[in-house]
Motif scaffolding. Structure first.
Motif, short mmCIF file in Angstrom:
data_model
loop_
_atom_site.label_atom_id
_atom_site.label_comp_id
_atom_site.label_asym_id
_atom_site.label_seq_id
_atom_site.Cartn_x
_atom_site.Cartn_y
_atom_site.Cartn_z
N LEU A 1 21.81 29.66 -59.26
CA LEU A 1 23.02 29.13 -58.58
C LEU A 1 24.36 28.94 -59.46
O LEU A 1 24.00 28.54 -60.74
CB LEU A 1 22.64 27.77 -57.86
CG LEU A 1 21.60 27.83 -56.93
CD1 LEU A 1 20.97 26.65 -56.53
CD2 LEU A 1 22.19 28.58 -55.58
N ARG A 2 25.40 29.21 -58.97
CA ARG A 2 26.60 29.09 -59.77
C ARG A 2 27.66 28.26 -58.83
O ARG A 2 27.84 28.80 -57.65
CB ARG A 2 27.22 30.46 -60.25
CG ARG A 2 26.15 31.17 -61.20
CD ARG A 2 26.76 32.52 -61.44
NE ARG A 2 25.62 33.52 -62.12
CZ ARG A 2 24.49 33.78 -61.73
NH1 ARG A 2 24.50 33.90 -60.05
NH2 ARG A 2 23.66 34.60 -62.05
N GLU B 1 26.23 26.43 -64.05
CA GLU B 1 25.09 27.25 -63.40
C GLU B 1 23.53 26.46 -63.58
O GLU B 1 23.52 26.12 -64.71
CB GLU B 1 25.08 28.97 -64.03
CG GLU B 1 25.24 28.88 -65.46
CD GLU B 1 25.41 30.23 -66.05
OE1 GLU B 1 25.35 31.06 -65.14
OE2 GLU B 1 26.16 30.30 -66.93
N ARG C 1 18.09 25.79 -60.16
CA ARG C 1 17.90 24.73 -59.18
C ARG C 1 19.06 23.66 -59.06
O ARG C 1 19.34 23.25 -59.89
CB ARG C 1 16.53 24.19 -59.09
CG ARG C 1 15.74 25.35 -58.40
CD ARG C 1 14.00 24.87 -58.81
NE ARG C 1 13.65 24.25 -60.09
CZ ARG C 1 13.43 25.19 -61.00
NH1 ARG C 1 13.83 26.34 -60.92
NH2 ARG C 1 13.21 24.72 -61.95
N THR C 2 19.32 23.33 -57.67
CA THR C 2 20.09 22.10 -57.63
C THR C 2 19.34 21.00 -56.92
O THR C 2 18.37 21.54 -56.07
CB THR C 2 21.59 22.45 -56.87
OG1 THR C 2 21.23 23.02 -55.64
CG2 THR C 2 22.33 23.34 -57.71
N HIS D 1 25.58 20.78 -52.97
CA HIS D 1 24.52 21.01 -54.22
C HIS D 1 25.05 20.35 -55.40
O HIS D 1 26.15 20.29 -55.80
CB HIS D 1 24.83 22.69 -54.45
CG HIS D 1 24.16 23.54 -53.70
ND1 HIS D 1 22.80 24.12 -53.93
CD2 HIS D 1 24.56 24.25 -52.53
CE1 HIS D 1 22.57 24.86 -52.76
NE2 HIS D 1 23.69 25.02 -51.86
N PHE E 1 24.63 19.78 -59.17
CA PHE E 1 24.27 20.61 -60.14
C PHE E 1 23.78 19.73 -61.28
O PHE E 1 24.41 18.51 -61.33
CB PHE E 1 25.38 21.12 -60.80
CG PHE E 1 25.21 22.61 -60.14
CD1 PHE E 1 25.04 23.56 -60.70
CD2 PHE E 1 25.86 22.57 -58.78
CE1 PHE E 1 25.21 25.07 -59.93
CE2 PHE E 1 26.17 23.79 -58.02
CZ PHE E 1 25.84 25.05 -58.54
N VAL F 1 29.77 27.63 -54.23
CA VAL F 1 28.41 27.83 -54.76
C VAL F 1 27.65 28.99 -54.54
O VAL F 1 27.77 29.40 -53.14
CB VAL F 1 27.49 26.53 -54.33
CG1 VAL F 1 26.10 26.71 -54.79
CG2 VAL F 1 28.10 25.07 -54.68
N GLU F 2 27.46 29.85 -55.38
CA GLU F 2 26.86 31.30 -55.10
C GLU F 2 25.58 31.61 -55.88
O GLU F 2 25.18 30.59 -56.53
CB GLU F 2 28.04 32.37 -55.76
CG GLU F 2 29.32 32.18 -55.27
CD GLU F 2 30.26 33.11 -56.07
OE1 GLU F 2 29.48 33.73 -57.02
OE2 GLU F 2 31.48 33.43 -55.46
N GLY F 3 24.82 32.25 -55.24
CA GLY F 3 23.52 32.70 -55.65
C GLY F 3 22.44 32.09 -54.97
O GLY F 3 22.47 31.39 -53.87
N GLU F 4 21.06 32.17 -55.60
CA GLU F 4 20.05 31.70 -54.70
C GLU F 4 19.02 30.87 -55.72
O GLU F 4 19.12 31.39 -56.89
CB GLU F 4 19.06 32.85 -54.39
CG GLU F 4 19.63 33.76 -53.42
CD GLU F 4 19.75 32.93 -51.88
OE1 GLU F 4 18.78 32.14 -51.54
OE2 GLU F 4 20.82 33.23 -51.17
N PRO F 5 18.51 30.00 -55.41
CA PRO F 5 17.69 28.96 -56.44
C PRO F 5 16.41 29.86 -56.78
O PRO F 5 15.96 30.90 -56.05
CB PRO F 5 17.28 27.87 -55.73
CG PRO F 5 17.33 28.29 -54.17
CD PRO F 5 18.65 29.08 -54.21
#
Length: 100
Positions: free
Chosen positions: A2-3, A13, A16-17, A24, A26, A92-96
């Motif tokens: 996640l970013r 980044e 996980r969050t 999210h 961080f 927030v982009e991406g996947e955990p």
């Protein structure tokens, strides 16, 4: 992974969050600290406690109070202590990644 992204720059980044109320959070070690400046702003959440803020600066552009965290959260919110959440255009982009 996640970013957190602002102004086309990854500012945090983490694999996980912690998600609370759709935000999210961080882990503190996931922040790219060169983009963060402590703010004087504060706010109070009735169940999480007193929030403090960071302003984010990328390429000379400042996003004031774009990130917040709880240095001393209430016992109900202890899992987000010092974790940082974002708003004001920070995506927030991406996947955990799967938990170990």
């Amino acid at each position: 992974m996640l970013r957190a992204v602002w102004n086309r720059t990854v500012i945090a980044e983490a694999p996980r969050t912690v998600i609370v109320e759709g935000n999210h959070y961080f882990p503190p070690e996931s922040l790219h600290r060169q983009y963060f400046t402590e703010s004087r702003s504060r706010s109070l959440c009735f169940w999480k406690g007193l929030a403090r803020y960071y302003s984010v600066t990328v390429d000379g552009q400042v996003n004031p109070n774009a990130a917040w965290y709880y240095p001393r959260p209430s016992p109900l919110a202890r899992k987000i202590k010092n974790h940082v959440a974002f708003w004001q255009g920070v995506r927030v982009e991406g996947e955990p990644e799967p938990a170990p």
